[in-house]
Design a protein around this motif. Structure first.
Motif, short mmCIF file in Angstrom:
data_model
loop_
_atom_site.label_atom_id
_atom_site.label_comp_id
_atom_site.label_asym_id
_atom_site.label_seq_id
_atom_site.Cartn_x
_atom_site.Cartn_y
_atom_site.Cartn_z
N PHE A 24 15.65 46.50 56.44
CA PHE A 24 15.49 46.32 57.88
C PHE A 24 16.74 45.66 58.43
N GLY A 25 17.29 46.26 59.47
CA GLY A 25 18.55 45.76 60.02
C GLY A 25 18.36 44.75 61.13
N GLY A 26 19.02 43.63 61.03
CA GLY A 26 19.02 42.63 62.08
C GLY A 26 17.69 41.90 62.22
N HIS A 27 17.64 41.01 63.21
CA HIS A 27 16.43 40.28 63.59
C HIS A 27 15.86 39.44 62.43
N GLY A 28 16.73 39.03 61.53
CA GLY A 28 16.27 38.24 60.39
C GLY A 28 15.67 36.91 60.80
N VAL A 29 16.27 36.26 61.79
CA VAL A 29 15.77 34.95 62.25
C VAL A 29 14.38 35.11 62.85
N GLU A 30 14.23 36.13 63.70
CA GLU A 30 12.93 36.35 64.35
C GLU A 30 11.84 36.67 63.33
N ILE A 31 12.17 37.51 62.35
CA ILE A 31 11.19 37.87 61.33
C ILE A 31 10.77 36.62 60.55
N ALA A 32 11.74 35.78 60.20
CA ALA A 32 11.43 34.56 59.45
C ALA A 32 10.54 33.63 60.27
N GLU A 33 10.83 33.49 61.56
CA GLU A 33 10.04 32.58 62.40
C GLU A 33 8.62 33.11 62.61
N LEU A 34 8.49 34.40 62.80
CA LEU A 34 7.15 34.96 62.98
C LEU A 34 6.36 34.95 61.68
N THR A 35 7.03 35.17 60.58
CA THR A 35 6.36 35.11 59.27
C THR A 35 5.85 33.70 58.99
N GLU A 36 6.59 32.71 59.45
CA GLU A 36 6.16 31.32 59.25
C GLU A 36 4.82 31.04 59.95
N LEU A 218 11.45 39.86 72.51
CA LEU A 218 12.47 40.33 71.57
C LEU A 218 13.01 41.65 72.09
N ASP A 219 14.32 41.75 72.21
CA ASP A 219 14.95 42.95 72.76
C ASP A 219 15.66 43.70 71.63
N PHE A 220 15.20 44.89 71.34
CA PHE A 220 15.78 45.70 70.26
C PHE A 220 16.76 46.71 70.85
N ARG A 221 18.00 46.55 70.50
CA ARG A 221 19.02 47.51 70.94
C ARG A 221 19.77 48.01 69.70
N ARG A 222 21.08 47.91 69.73
CA ARG A 222 21.86 48.40 68.60
C ARG A 222 22.16 47.29 67.60
N LEU A 223 22.31 47.67 66.34
CA LEU A 223 22.75 46.73 65.32
C LEU A 223 24.24 46.47 65.48
N PRO A 225 28.10 46.12 63.89
CA PRO A 225 28.76 46.87 62.81
C PRO A 225 28.45 46.30 61.43
N ALA A 226 28.44 44.97 61.31
CA ALA A 226 28.16 44.36 60.00
C ALA A 226 26.74 44.64 59.56
N GLU A 227 25.77 44.57 60.49
CA GLU A 227 24.37 44.88 60.14
C GLU A 227 24.21 46.34 59.75
N THR A 228 24.91 47.21 60.46
CA THR A 228 24.84 48.65 60.15
C THR A 228 25.37 48.92 58.75
N ARG A 229 26.50 48.32 58.44
CA ARG A 229 27.09 48.51 57.11
C ARG A 229 26.14 47.99 56.02
N SER A 255 27.28 56.37 63.37
CA SER A 255 25.89 55.97 63.63
C SER A 255 25.80 54.94 64.76
N GLN A 256 26.91 54.23 65.05
CA GLN A 256 27.01 53.38 66.23
C GLN A 256 25.92 52.30 66.31
N GLY A 257 25.36 51.91 65.16
CA GLY A 257 24.37 50.85 65.16
C GLY A 257 23.03 51.21 65.74
N TYR A 258 22.81 52.49 66.04
CA TYR A 258 21.52 52.94 66.58
C TYR A 258 20.59 53.16 65.40
N PRO A 259 19.54 52.33 65.24
CA PRO A 259 18.76 52.32 64.00
C PRO A 259 18.26 53.68 63.53
#
Length: 401
Positions: A24-36, A218-223, A225-229, A255-259
């Protein structure tokens, strides 16, 4: 004699709708906080969450991530979309099924709590009911039994595909009202709505959705470049292959970071490599054209058709430029006032298709939308440079135009 390579390994990429990506690309902080929250039942700002973003930006995948995390911590999950009949589906099917799984021996307890909708397994329980069944009562009863059996757990409710249609908004607002009453009476519930921002905004403006206006957004847009890679490289590694650096560079670039496009690009490159242990630059090049064509047909064309006539005119006026566009140029091209342009600029930015790009400028935020609009307007020539204007259709009489 021809030597056969081994059988190709299955692709680790998931470009299909609603399928969980391996990485899963990006949003690691949000996932961790919601999982908590699922681990502690300490909600903080996370009692209600709104996930907005482009089509194919990963909203449904995020819901799946949260559902998995909730179930892993003993929570019950009510998952549905905002289609017509949501209330009936949840009360008549989903909640009874959860009750059967949670407490098949607790009929009397549930009856005393006033549960309104019981599956066939509960129909033999004697009960009396003088009032109309309410979702809030069922949620409170479900939460009470859950708390007795699994302390520090709760109920996760996820609703996908929020739509701004009037009938659906009325049902969603009633649904939200019932949830807010259940929460107000102590039920441990986290509710997550997902959709395009303009549709979520329409829901917030509707009656009975006051508590949702204080939701975490939470606003989901593009990843990046580092997250895409990372998504591409890690998925390929887990899948059991390697990728040449120049091939990875190309996949990241187009791919331009578009999931959704990231998953398509990786999938096509993987399949092009067949049984080879390495994805080459040739595989990435083979994926390039196929992935862009697929995303244009499956997503971008539908996005364009969903736009209002004026929204379409706006993006067509933007597509004249191969980069950012001056607001002043849009005013001139559309023949309207600056104030009028600002209204549609705001709508398209909130939809996620356009972004502010410096003072007085806008650009496309959905990759390849501009290219798609230009392709619709172009008279694509043959190899001899002559387009369809040089090949008029024959008349019905066969005598020419």
């Amino acid at each position: 004699m021809i030597a056969h390579r081994g059988s190709p390994e299955p692709s680790p990429f998931s470009p299909g709708y609603g399928r969980r990506p391996l990485v899963f690309g990006g949003h690691g902080v949000e996932i961790a906080e919601l999982t908590e929250v699922f681990e502690t039942a300490d909600f903080g700002e996370n009692q209600s969450v709104l996930i907005s973003g482009l089509r194919g930006a990963g909203k449904t995948s995020m819901l799946a991530q949260l559902q998995d995390a909730a179930r892993a911590n003993g929570w019950l999950v009510i998952s549905d979309d905002a289609g017509s009949g949501l209330m009936d589906r949840v009360m008549e099917t989903t909640i009874p099924n959860l009750l059967n799984e949670l407490a098949p021996d607790s009929g009397k307890r549930l009856t005393s709590l006033g549960i309104g909708q019981l599956s066939a397994q509960w129909e033999s329980v004697e009960r009396s009911r003088d009032v109309r069944p309410l979702l809030r009562r069922d949620l409170i009863a479900l939460s009470t039994v859950l708390a007795e059996r699994r302390p520090h757990s709760g109920i996760l409710i996820t609703i996908d595909e929020v739509s701004s249609g009037k009938a659906r908004l009325r049902e969603l607002s009633r649904f939200a009202l019932e949830i807010s009453h259940a929460i107000g009476e102590g039920a441990n519930i986290m509710v997550v709505f997902a959709g395009i921002k303009v549709d979520l905004d329409a829901l917030l403006e509707h009656d009975h959705t006051t508590f949702l206006r204080r939701s975490r957004e939470l606003d989901f847009r593009r990843l990046t470049p580092a997250e895409t890679r990372h998504v591409l490289a890690e998925s390929i590694r887990i899948g059991g292959k390697t990728i040449d650096e120049d091939a990875l560079d190309l996949l990241v670039s187009f791919s331009q970071g578009y999931p959704y496009l990231v998953q398509l690009a990786g999938d096509y490159a993987w399949r092009s490599s067949e049984a080879s242990p390495t994805i080459s630059l040739a595989d990435a090049r083979a994926a390039h054209g196929r992935a862009i064509t697929a995303v244009e047909r499956r997503v971008i064309s539908r996005v364009f058709q969903d736009l209002s006539e004026m929204d379409q005119r706006f993006v067509q006026a933007m597509a004249v430029d191969f980069g950012r566009t001056k607001i002043a140029d849009l005013v001139q091209r559309l023949g309207v006032s600056d104030q009028y342009v600002q209204v549609y600029k705001k709508r398209l930015i909130e939809s996620g298709y356009v972004q502010a790009d410096g003072r007085g400028h806008v650009s496309f935020s959905l990759p390849y939308l501009g290219d798609y609009v230009r392709s619709m307007a172009s008279d694509r020539p043959d190899a001899d440079g002559r387009g369809w204007d040089h090949h008029p259709p024959p008349s019905r009489t066969g005598r020419g135009q």
